[in-house]
Scaffold this motif. Structure first.
Motif, short mmCIF file in Angstrom:
data_model
loop_
_atom_site.label_atom_id
_atom_site.label_comp_id
_atom_site.label_asym_id
_atom_site.label_seq_id
_atom_site.Cartn_x
_atom_site.Cartn_y
_atom_site.Cartn_z
N MET A 30 93.93 31.65 62.58
CA MET A 30 94.70 32.21 63.84
C MET A 30 94.20 33.85 63.96
N THR A 31 94.42 34.20 65.18
CA THR A 31 94.39 35.69 65.50
C THR A 31 95.83 36.43 65.18
N ARG A 32 95.69 37.32 64.18
CA ARG A 32 97.07 38.10 63.88
C ARG A 32 97.25 39.15 64.62
N SER A 33 96.40 39.75 65.41
CA SER A 33 96.81 41.03 66.16
C SER A 33 97.10 40.42 67.81
N VAL A 34 98.29 40.03 68.04
CA VAL A 34 98.42 39.36 69.33
C VAL A 34 98.90 40.23 70.33
N ALA A 35 98.16 40.22 71.41
CA ALA A 35 98.52 41.07 72.90
C ALA A 35 99.42 40.39 73.55
N THR A 36 100.71 40.99 73.77
CA THR A 36 101.71 40.50 74.50
C THR A 36 102.12 41.04 75.55
N GLY A 64 90.69 41.80 76.66
CA GLY A 64 90.63 41.41 75.39
C GLY A 64 89.72 40.00 75.04
N ARG A 65 89.17 39.37 76.27
CA ARG A 65 88.47 38.26 76.50
C ARG A 65 89.25 37.05 75.92
N PHE A 66 90.56 36.79 76.43
CA PHE A 66 91.22 35.68 76.13
C PHE A 66 92.01 35.31 77.32
N ARG A 67 92.40 34.11 76.97
CA ARG A 67 93.05 33.47 78.19
C ARG A 67 94.52 33.22 78.05
N HIS A 68 95.25 33.77 77.15
CA HIS A 68 96.67 33.60 76.85
C HIS A 68 97.18 34.71 76.46
N VAL A 69 98.50 34.98 77.09
CA VAL A 69 99.34 36.11 76.87
C VAL A 69 100.77 35.74 76.60
N PRO A 70 101.36 35.91 75.48
CA PRO A 70 102.78 35.49 75.27
C PRO A 70 103.61 36.65 75.90
N VAL A 71 104.73 36.13 76.23
CA VAL A 71 105.70 37.14 76.77
C VAL A 71 106.70 37.20 75.59
N GLY A 115 101.02 35.02 65.16
CA GLY A 115 99.48 35.00 65.56
C GLY A 115 99.65 34.04 66.58
N ILE A 116 98.28 33.74 66.99
CA ILE A 116 97.92 32.94 68.19
C ILE A 116 96.79 32.10 67.66
N LEU A 117 96.82 30.89 68.01
CA LEU A 117 95.65 29.86 67.62
C LEU A 117 95.14 29.14 69.03
N SER A 118 93.85 29.56 69.36
CA SER A 118 93.43 28.69 70.40
C SER A 118 92.31 27.75 70.05
N GLU A 119 91.85 26.92 71.23
CA GLU A 119 90.96 25.92 70.94
C GLU A 119 89.54 26.56 70.43
N ARG A 120 89.38 27.75 70.82
CA ARG A 120 88.21 28.69 70.47
C ARG A 120 88.11 28.68 69.09
N ASP A 121 89.52 28.96 68.44
CA ASP A 121 89.52 29.39 66.88
C ASP A 121 89.11 27.98 66.18
N ILE A 122 89.52 26.86 66.89
CA ILE A 122 89.25 25.66 66.22
C ILE A 122 87.69 25.29 66.05
#
Ligand code: AMP
Length: 143
Positions: free
Chosen positions: A76-82, A99-106, A49-56
């Motif tokens: 956390m968001t479980r469905s992560v766009a990579t 996706g209206r998010f600011r982080h994309v894991p590689v 998953g991914i956890l951003s400040e918005r989730d907090i």
């Protein structure tokens, strides 16, 4: 311009946390490392998953301060766009906008290979524009 170009400049370090740590600890990590999101790694080393400040912020709005003692996996968001290293920066901008998010894991070969933030994308875009402008000026001056 490719994602690999950004990773060469910024490095491949990704701040990760386990799914069972408390939300408060994840918040401390974000503050200490001056970042906006952490990638949550599962028991098999996979991206869980991914956890951003918005989730907090959402967690605090919904559950109040009780949220701080609960596990990161709750929020956390479980469905992560990579993305992959060979994806273009235009593709990443599209993924972030849609996706209206600011982080994309590689992810490369099933392994976490870096992370791209909207700040990295903007920085790279500005550098690209400045290079183009300077090349055009030189071309005009030479004529
Ligand atoms: P951000 O804009 O990155 O702070 O994230 C906004 C929301 O999108 C939060 O709920 C994040 O958990 C979620 N999020 C961030 N990055 C991703 C991603 N790559 N894939 C899916 N969701 C994400």
């Amino acid at each position: 311009m490719l994602v690999s170009h950004i990773l060469r400049q910024k490095g491949r370090d990704v701040v990760t946390v386990g799914p069972t740590i408390a939300l408060a600890e994840a918040a401390h990590t974000l503050a200490k490392r001056k970042i906006g999101a952490v990638v949550v790694i599962g028991v098999k080393g996979d991206v869980a998953g991914i956890l951003s400040e918005r989730d907090i912020v959402n967690a605090l709005a919904v559950d109040g301060t009780h949220a701080l003692a609960r596990a990161v996996s709750t929020y956390m968001t479980r469905s992560v766009a990579t993305c992959g290293e060979r994806d273009t920066i235009d593709t990443i901008m599209e993924i972030m906008t849609d996706g209206r998010f600011r982080h994309v894991p590689v992810v490369e070969g099933g392994r976490l290979a870096g992370i791209v933030s909207i700040g990295d994308v903007v920085k790279t875009r500005i550098e690209e524009s400045e290079r183009e402008a300077s090349a055009l000026k030189q071309y005009i001056a030479a004529g």
